[in-house]
Scaffold this motif. Structure first.
Motif, mmCIF file in Angstrom:
data_model
loop_
_atom_site.group_PDB
_atom_site.id
_atom_site.type_symbol
_atom_site.label_atom_id
_atom_site.label_comp_id
_atom_site.label_asym_id
_atom_site.label_seq_id
_atom_site.Cartn_x
_atom_site.Cartn_y
_atom_site.Cartn_z
ATOM 1 N N SER A 132 0.825 -1.208 0.000
ATOM 2 C CA SER A 132 0.000 0.000 0.000
ATOM 3 C C SER A 132 0.857 1.254 0.000
ATOM 4 O O SER A 132 0.518 2.253 -0.646
ATOM 5 N N LEU A 133 1.964 1.216 0.725
ATOM 6 C CA LEU A 133 2.844 2.389 0.751
ATOM 7 C C LEU A 133 3.454 2.644 -0.621
ATOM 8 O O LEU A 133 3.639 3.799 -1.020
ATOM 9 N N GLN A 139 -5.762 -13.982 -1.325
ATOM 10 C CA GLN A 139 -4.663 -14.951 -1.254
ATOM 11 C C GLN A 139 -3.557 -14.496 -0.299
ATOM 12 O O GLN A 139 -2.632 -15.258 -0.036
ATOM 13 N N GLY A 140 -3.633 -13.258 0.178
ATOM 14 C CA GLY A 140 -2.599 -12.730 1.064
ATOM 15 C C GLY A 140 -1.364 -12.248 0.324
ATOM 16 O O GLY A 140 -0.327 -11.971 0.944
ATOM 17 N N ALA A 153 -5.411 -3.248 2.511
ATOM 18 C CA ALA A 153 -5.704 -1.852 2.156
ATOM 19 C C ALA A 153 -5.254 -1.491 0.745
ATOM 20 O O ALA A 153 -5.505 -0.379 0.277
ATOM 21 N N PHE A 154 -4.635 -2.418 0.049
ATOM 22 C CA PHE A 154 -3.993 -2.083 -1.228
ATOM 23 C C PHE A 154 -4.929 -1.430 -2.238
ATOM 24 O O PHE A 154 -4.571 -0.416 -2.850
ATOM 25 N N ALA A 155 -6.102 -1.987 -2.447
ATOM 26 C CA ALA A 155 -6.998 -1.470 -3.491
ATOM 27 C C ALA A 155 -7.320 0.011 -3.270
ATOM 28 O O ALA A 155 -7.367 0.786 -4.230
ATOM 29 N N ASP A 172 -6.213 2.589 -6.173
ATOM 30 C CA ASP A 172 -7.205 3.379 -6.901
ATOM 31 C C ASP A 172 -6.818 4.853 -6.945
ATOM 32 O O ASP A 172 -7.063 5.543 -7.933
ATOM 33 N N ALA A 173 -6.208 5.338 -5.877
ATOM 34 C CA ALA A 173 -5.805 6.747 -5.804
ATOM 35 C C ALA A 173 -4.509 7.020 -6.566
ATOM 36 O O ALA A 173 -4.190 8.178 -6.837
#
Length: 187
Positions: A122-123, A156-157, A162-164, A168-169
């Motif tokens: 996510s980062l 699936q891990g 939080a990635f999506a 998206d941003a």
């Protein structure tokens, strides 16, 4: 063109990290590597389970783990430059390879929550959006099925929960690939 490449900390366990670093360095243009926390972040997870400290402390310690991996990467590929401020990346030179060492103050100011739901995946997406990258590549040691979507990879891990939201941003091309596919594609 700016390309953000997240190299998972698990690449250290598979001995693929030096090969992946070399593949990133061969790409044209400005490349920014986002290091995973690897075994350093695993130690934070174990310490949190043992001592039950809060997620804020764990988040800050996990960022230090990413900084340690940045130093390790530079030790393997000395021409890498470590950068910590995203404004330096946005104004970067055209043909460099940098490794990002995330800073608590910047992520706090940006409102990035302290949670294990937010990992270096996510980062990396957050950074790609922040610096206006055209492409984000997440390199994994796990097998990645061609055409798998983010929700499936999250189930699936392979990607964090939080990635999506961060992806998206980001508003750029995003690929999730296995280390072997990444290296063979960039040789």
């Amino acid at each position: 063109m700016i390309c953000v490449v997240k190299l998972g900390g698990s690449l250290l366990e598979t001995a693929a990290l030096p090969t992946c670093l070399a593949a990133v360095a061969r790409r044209p243009g400005l490349k920014v590597i986002v290091p995973g926390g690897g075994r350093f972040a695993d130690e934070v997870r174990m310490a949190q389970r043992q001592y039950a400290f809060d997620d804020v402390a764990a988040h800050r310690m996990a960022l230090l783990a990413m900084q340690q991996m940045a130093e390790l990467m530079r030790g393997l590929l000395p021409e890498l430059e470590i950068v910590s401020a995203t404004d330096s990346l946005a104004a970067g030179a055209a043909a460099k390879t940098w490794v990002w060492a995330p800073q608590v103050a910047e992520l706090d100011a940006a409102g990035v929550p302290a949670s294990w739901d937010i990992t270096s995946d996510s980062l990396a997406a957050w950074l790609a959006g922040r610096i206006g990258a055209e492409e984000l590549i997440l390199v994994k040691s796990a097998p990645v099925a061609a055409g798998a979507d983010w929700p499936e990879l999250q189930r699936q891990g392979i990607l964090d929960p939080a990635f999506a939201r961060f992806a998206d941003a980001a508003s750029c091309k995003i690929s999730v690939v296995n280390k072997d596919d990444f290296v063979s594609h960039h040789d």
